[in-house]
Structure formats: C-alpha cells, structure tokens
Design a protein around this motif. Structure first.
Motif, short mmCIF file in Angstrom:
data_model
loop_
_atom_site.label_atom_id
_atom_site.label_comp_id
_atom_site.label_asym_id
_atom_site.label_seq_id
_atom_site.Cartn_x
_atom_site.Cartn_y
_atom_site.Cartn_z
N GLU A 1 -13.90 2.15 -2.98
CA GLU A 1 -13.88 3.41 -2.23
C GLU A 1 -12.52 3.66 -1.57
O GLU A 1 -12.09 4.81 -1.41
CB GLU A 1 -15.00 3.43 -1.19
CG GLU A 1 -14.95 2.33 -0.14
CD GLU A 1 -15.69 1.07 -0.54
OE1 GLU A 1 -16.04 0.30 0.38
OE2 GLU A 1 -15.92 0.87 -1.76
N GLU A 2 -11.81 2.58 -1.21
CA GLU A 2 -10.48 2.73 -0.63
C GLU A 2 -9.48 3.22 -1.68
O GLU A 2 -8.65 4.09 -1.40
CB GLU A 2 -10.01 1.40 -0.05
CG GLU A 2 -10.80 0.93 1.15
CD GLU A 2 -10.42 -0.48 1.59
OE1 GLU A 2 -10.52 -0.75 2.80
OE2 GLU A 2 -10.00 -1.29 0.73
N ARG B 1 0.84 -1.21 0.00
CA ARG B 1 0.00 0.00 0.00
C ARG B 1 0.87 1.25 0.00
O ARG B 1 0.56 2.23 -0.68
CB ARG B 1 -0.91 -0.02 1.23
CG ARG B 1 -1.88 1.16 1.30
CD ARG B 1 -2.67 1.15 2.58
NE ARG B 1 -3.60 2.27 2.64
CZ ARG B 1 -4.87 2.21 2.27
NH1 ARG B 1 -5.37 1.08 1.81
NH2 ARG B 1 -5.64 3.29 2.35
N SER C 1 -1.69 -6.60 -2.05
CA SER C 1 -2.55 -5.42 -1.90
C SER C 1 -3.89 -5.63 -2.59
O SER C 1 -3.94 -5.95 -3.78
CB SER C 1 -1.87 -4.17 -2.47
OG SER C 1 -0.80 -3.77 -1.64
N PHE D 1 -7.92 -3.75 -2.63
CA PHE D 1 -8.64 -2.53 -2.27
C PHE D 1 -10.11 -2.64 -2.65
O PHE D 1 -10.43 -3.10 -3.75
CB PHE D 1 -8.05 -1.31 -3.00
CG PHE D 1 -6.63 -0.99 -2.65
CD1 PHE D 1 -6.32 -0.12 -1.62
CD2 PHE D 1 -5.59 -1.55 -3.38
CE1 PHE D 1 -5.01 0.18 -1.31
CE2 PHE D 1 -4.27 -1.25 -3.09
CZ PHE D 1 -3.98 -0.39 -2.04
N ARG D 2 -10.97 -2.18 -1.78
CA ARG D 2 -12.34 -1.90 -2.18
C ARG D 2 -12.31 -0.62 -3.02
O ARG D 2 -11.43 0.23 -2.83
CB ARG D 2 -13.23 -1.72 -0.95
CG ARG D 2 -13.39 -3.01 -0.14
CD ARG D 2 -14.22 -2.78 1.12
NE ARG D 2 -14.38 -4.02 1.85
CZ ARG D 2 -15.35 -4.92 1.65
NH1 ARG D 2 -16.28 -4.65 0.73
NH2 ARG D 2 -15.41 -6.03 2.33
N ALA E 1 -10.14 6.89 -2.43
CA ALA E 1 -9.65 7.73 -1.34
C ALA E 1 -8.14 7.87 -1.39
O ALA E 1 -7.59 8.95 -1.17
CB ALA E 1 -10.09 7.14 0.01
N LEU E 2 -7.44 6.78 -1.69
CA LEU E 2 -5.99 6.82 -1.77
C LEU E 2 -5.54 7.76 -2.89
O LEU E 2 -4.58 8.53 -2.72
CB LEU E 2 -5.46 5.41 -2.02
CG LEU E 2 -3.97 5.15 -1.73
CD1 LEU E 2 -3.68 5.33 -0.25
CD2 LEU E 2 -3.59 3.74 -2.17
#
Length: 286
Positions: A238-239, A179, A233, A235-236, A242-243
């Motif tokens: 939305e994650e 990440r 790694s 990720f959803r 956001a990143l």
C-alpha cells in the motif's frame, strides 16, 4: 554487487541473476518459466559456478522470483508491442539478454539499456566478443548515478522520445535507492506519454517474509551491506501504490508473488514458486 564495476568486471548482482536464470533450465523440472542461457555466456563463470553458495538449493525460491519477474516483464512487453509499442527501457540492465534472445521482437523496438558506465562498457565488449554485436535498435546508455548524472537526460540524448509510449522495467534496483530517489524517478516516468508503463520490483519489509524465507533475505541484505550497497528501501504494497499515485501515475497495481505463482507456477509438480512477501511488483501506467 560491486560499487565500481570496471570494463573487465560485471556487477556481482547482475551475474547472480544471469546464473539463476541459467540454473532454472538445468535444475528445475520442465517446462521452464523463462529461458535464458545467453546471460550465462555473457558472464562466462568458471566451471564450478553451480557450487557457489548462492546457487544452493536454499536459494531456489529466490531463483523462482527472478524468473517470474523476468517472464512477467517480457509477457507485458509482447502484449504492448502487439498494440504498437516501440520503446523499451531497462533501468539497471545488468546482463539482460532480451535483444539477443528475441531478435525478431527487438527489431520492432528501440531498446535502451541503462546501467553504470563500467557495466555498460563491459557488456558492450562481451556482446562483441561473443559475436552478437550491438543490434541497430539497441542503445547502451551509461549513467554515473554516484556522480549524480541525470539518467533521463542521458536517455533522451540516446534517442528516447518522451512523446511516444514506452515500457520501462526496473527490477532488482529499488532496494538500493533512497525513498526520495525512488519518488523522483517515479515522478519523471509519470510525465511520459500517455500509454507508457513502468514495471518496478520492490522489497517488502523483511519481517513480513515467511519464517522459512527470512534467513535468505537477511543473508542477501548482509551481503549487500558488506559490498557497500546496502538494502535501504522497503515498502509495504500500500505504501508503494501510494507513492506511485502521488507521483502522478494514472493507474497503479500491485502484482504479488502469489499472483505470479498462480500465473506461472500453478501447474508445476516440483514445488517451485516465488516466496510470498519478499520482492514483488508495481505496475504503473501514465
């Protein structure tokens, strides 16, 4: 995927992608979503490559995902080229064959293919051996990621202009990175000239995948782990959005497998489509 490809040996994952792209033309009903046989010529597999376990009908949905993401990236590239884009960067280029397949478009661009040194050396040899050579606008940029070499500095040294807009594509890479490494890459790209765009694929958590798809993802993850390159790694959506926002991108969007299916597979009658909630796309603009 091998951890130390030599000049005589391409990356296993890159070969699989090239073979899936070629198999799409042979095994799936027309019209093709994406046409690429040059990757197959580069890989030069043995005569029995269609019998490989990863070419079986079980992997058909993943083949659809591969051709969908390739088509999406090159559609976006064509759109942006028409608006004046002149730089295209492929992170983890593998056996990508855009320059050889689309020479008229490539001639309008500076194309930078970033990959590990062994993979870059091997590809250079194969392009020359097949008679394609190295096109004037193509730069093969070797970066030793394991030694901590700065990919952006190597890109700059190869002639990339950070003050001009660029399209950057990173597909099939993020699952192998931490990440922290992904966030650092996003921050570097977000500083590029206004109008630059990143297309990056990312893996959703395996438990989000449909039951019929999950065994294939688990098998791929096990194979990657056995080769010393585990998936680390997930990720959803939305994650990931956001990143990208935290990294400084001006606009971010999630392109789902369902959207790709509607865009490229809706008119098909053979049932081919990418799996939902597996590998999907982030599109982020500076």
């Amino acid at each position: 995927m091998t951890s130390e490809p030599t000049a005589a040996e391409p990356d296993n994952t890159a070969v699989r992608v090239a073979l899936w792209r070629a198999l799409h033309l042979e095994a799936d009903a027309p019209p093709p979503v994406f046409e690429d046989t040059i990757g197959l010529a580069l890989a030069a597999p043995d005569a029995h490559w269609r019998r490989r376990p990863d070419m079986s009908p079980f992997t058909r949905a993943f083949r659809a995902s591969i051709v969908a993401r390739a088509r999406f990236v090159e559609d976006l590239l064509a759109e942006q080229l028409a608006r004046g884009l002149r730089q295209y960067v492929i992170l983890g280029a593998g056996l990508d064959s855009f320059v050889q397949r689309q020479p008229q478009l490539a001639a309008q661009l500076r194309v930078f293919e970033i990959d590990k040194p062994g993979a870059s050396a091997w590809k250079r040899q194969r392009l020359i051996a097949l008679g394609y050579g190295i096109a004037p606008g193509l730069q093969l940029v070797p970066v030793d990621f394991e030694a901590g070499e700065p990919w952006f500095q190597r890109l700059h040294d190869a002639g990339f202009d950070p003050h001009e807009p660029a399209l950057l594509a990173s597909t099939g890479v993020s699952m192998y990175l931490s990440r922290e490494a992904i966030a650092d890459t996003l921050r570097q790209i977000a500083k590029l000239a206004r109008g630059s765009t990143l297309v990056m694929s990312f893996m959703l958590p395996i438990e989000m995948a449909p039951p019929e798809v999950r065994p294939g993802i688990e098998r791929a993850a096990a194979g990657a782990r056995a080769n010393g390159t585990p998936f680390i790694s997930f990720f959803r959506p939305e994650e990931m959005l956001a990143l990208a926002r935290e990294a400084g991108f001006r606009e971010v969007a999630h392109v789902s497998a369902a959207q790709l299916a509607q865009r490229y597979f809706a008119a098909r009658n053979d049932g081919l489509r990418p799996p939902d909630n597996s590998e999907e796309l982030l599109v982020a603009s500076c």
